[in-house]
Design a protein around this motif. Structure first.
Motif, PDB file in Angstrom:
ATOM      1  N   PRO A   7       1.018  -0.983   0.561  1.00  0.00           N
ATOM      2  CA  PRO A   7      -0.007  -0.265   0.271  1.00  0.00           C
ATOM      3  C   PRO A   7       0.783   1.648   0.382  1.00  0.00           C
ATOM      4  O   PRO A   7       1.830   1.302   0.576  1.00  0.00           O
ATOM      5  N   THR A   8       0.354   2.300  -0.525  1.00  0.00           N
ATOM      6  CA  THR A   8       0.943   3.576  -0.231  1.00  0.00           C
ATOM      7  C   THR A   8       0.786   4.175   0.571  1.00  0.00           C
ATOM      8  O   THR A   8      -0.223   3.906   1.068  1.00  0.00           O
ATOM      9  N   LEU A   9       1.977   5.773   1.096  1.00  0.00           N
ATOM     10  CA  LEU A   9       1.468   5.778   2.297  1.00  0.00           C
ATOM     11  C   LEU A   9       0.158   6.690   2.423  1.00  0.00           C
ATOM     12  O   LEU A   9      -0.258   6.826   3.370  1.00  0.00           O
ATOM     13  N   ALA A  10      -0.853   7.072   1.327  1.00  0.00           N
ATOM     14  CA  ALA A  10      -2.029   7.964   1.352  1.00  0.00           C
ATOM     15  C   ALA A  10      -3.087   7.143   1.488  1.00  0.00           C
ATOM     16  O   ALA A  10      -4.244   7.250   2.359  1.00  0.00           O
ATOM     17  N   GLU A  11      -2.038   5.619   0.691  1.00  0.00           N
ATOM     18  CA  GLU A  11      -4.009   4.346   1.399  1.00  0.00           C
ATOM     19  C   GLU A  11      -3.287   4.002   3.048  1.00  0.00           C
ATOM     20  O   GLU A  11      -4.759   4.080   3.516  1.00  0.00           O
ATOM     21  N   VAL A  12      -2.339   3.983   3.734  1.00  0.00           N
ATOM     22  CA  VAL A  12      -1.955   3.756   5.141  1.00  0.00           C
ATOM     23  C   VAL A  12      -2.694   4.953   5.624  1.00  0.00           C
ATOM     24  O   VAL A  12      -2.891   4.284   7.179  1.00  0.00           O
ATOM     25  N   SER A  13      -3.016   6.311   4.932  1.00  0.00           N
ATOM     26  CA  SER A  13      -3.173   7.160   6.179  1.00  0.00           C
ATOM     27  C   SER A  13      -4.790   6.923   6.401  1.00  0.00           C
ATOM     28  O   SER A  13      -5.219   7.788   7.152  1.00  0.00           O
ATOM     29  N   GLN A  14      -4.952   6.317   5.426  1.00  0.00           N
ATOM     30  CA  GLN A  14      -6.853   6.465   5.521  1.00  0.00           C
ATOM     31  C   GLN A  14      -6.806   4.980   5.978  1.00  0.00           C
ATOM     32  O   GLN A  14      -8.514   5.103   6.067  1.00  0.00           O
ATOM     33  N   CYS A  19      -4.374  -1.521  12.789  1.00  0.00           N
ATOM     34  CA  CYS A  19      -3.947  -2.497  11.931  1.00  0.00           C
ATOM     35  C   CYS A  19      -3.355  -3.628  12.314  1.00  0.00           C
ATOM     36  O   CYS A  19      -3.086  -4.243  13.021  1.00  0.00           O
ATOM     37  N   SER A  20      -3.106  -4.688  12.132  1.00  0.00           N
ATOM     38  CA  SER A  20      -3.186  -6.133  11.734  1.00  0.00           C
ATOM     39  C   SER A  20      -1.419  -6.076  11.733  1.00  0.00           C
ATOM     40  O   SER A  20      -0.977  -5.490  11.057  1.00  0.00           O
ATOM     41  N   VAL A  21      -0.628  -7.206  12.644  1.00  0.00           N
ATOM     42  CA  VAL A  21       0.613  -6.688  12.215  1.00  0.00           C
ATOM     43  C   VAL A  21       1.236  -7.336  10.481  1.00  0.00           C
ATOM     44  O   VAL A  21       2.342  -7.393   9.529  1.00  0.00           O
ATOM     45  N   ARG A  22      -0.230  -8.354   9.857  1.00  0.00           N
ATOM     46  CA  ARG A  22       0.455  -8.589   8.320  1.00  0.00           C
ATOM     47  C   ARG A  22       0.202  -7.555   7.530  1.00  0.00           C
ATOM     48  O   ARG A  22       0.851  -6.960   7.061  1.00  0.00           O
ATOM     49  N   GLN A  23      -0.803  -6.648   8.250  1.00  0.00           N
ATOM     50  CA  GLN A  23      -1.211  -5.373   7.163  1.00  0.00           C
ATOM     51  C   GLN A  23       0.182  -4.175   7.269  1.00  0.00           C
ATOM     52  O   GLN A  23       0.872  -4.077   6.428  1.00  0.00           O
ATOM     53  N   VAL A  59      -0.658  -2.866  15.648  1.00  0.00           N
ATOM     54  CA  VAL A  59      -0.355  -1.630  15.217  1.00  0.00           C
ATOM     55  C   VAL A  59      -0.946  -0.555  15.279  1.00  0.00           C
ATOM     56  O   VAL A  59      -2.130  -0.115  14.555  1.00  0.00           O
ATOM     57  N   ILE A  60      -0.575   0.857  15.916  1.00  0.00           N
ATOM     58  CA  ILE A  60      -0.975   1.854  15.747  1.00  0.00           C
ATOM     59  C   ILE A  60      -0.511   2.278  14.851  1.00  0.00           C
ATOM     60  O   ILE A  60       0.361   2.317  13.961  1.00  0.00           O
ATOM     61  N   THR A  61      -1.833   2.331  13.308  1.00  0.00           N
ATOM     62  CA  THR A  61      -1.634   3.095  12.559  1.00  0.00           C
ATOM     63  C   THR A  61      -1.084   4.622  12.018  1.00  0.00           C
ATOM     64  O   THR A  61       0.122   4.565  10.912  1.00  0.00           O
ATOM     65  N   ALA A  62      -1.311   5.423  13.315  1.00  0.00           N
ATOM     66  CA  ALA A  62      -0.650   7.278  13.720  1.00  0.00           C
ATOM     67  C   ALA A  62       0.776   6.816  13.580  1.00  0.00           C
ATOM     68  O   ALA A  62       1.840   7.220  12.740  1.00  0.00           O
ATOM     69  N   SER A  63       1.575   5.723  13.913  1.00  0.00           N
ATOM     70  CA  SER A  63       2.389   4.982  14.256  1.00  0.00           C
ATOM     71  C   SER A  63       3.345   4.244  13.532  1.00  0.00           C
ATOM     72  O   SER A  63       4.931   5.024  12.587  1.00  0.00           O
ATOM     73  N   LEU A  64       2.450   3.764  12.204  1.00  0.00           N
ATOM     74  CA  LEU A  64       3.103   3.403  10.861  1.00  0.00           C
ATOM     75  C   LEU A  64       3.470   4.465   9.320  1.00  0.00           C
ATOM     76  O   LEU A  64       4.375   4.992   9.220  1.00  0.00           O
TER      77      LEU A  64
END
Length: 76
Positions: A7-14, A19-23, A59-64
């Protein structure tokens, strides 16, 4: 077996707040096994939260997002 596209950064931001460890591993570009091992050793490049009494972590998405955008390196 087909592999999912990174996924792109823009996609992850949404993504939702967690999210899961796998994602997260897919977004980082490593295997879920490797990221899981880093989490268990307390060496993960992202923040996680445990789920109940199981070993499962989210996983905390903001951290990712901070990691993928390079914000963590700028602060160091």
């Amino acid at each position: 077996m087909t592999s999912a596209a990174q996924p792109t950064l823009a996609e992850v931001s949404q993504w939702p707040a967690t999210c899961s460890v796998r994602q997260a591993a897919l977004a980082i570009g490593c295997s879920p096994t490797h990221l899981g091992a880093l989490i268990r050793r307390g060496e993960a490049p992202v923040k996680t939260i445990p789920l109940g009494t199981s070993r499962r972590q989210l996983v905390i998405t903001a951290s990712l997002v901070r990691l993928l955008s390079g914000e963590d390196q700028e602060a160091a």
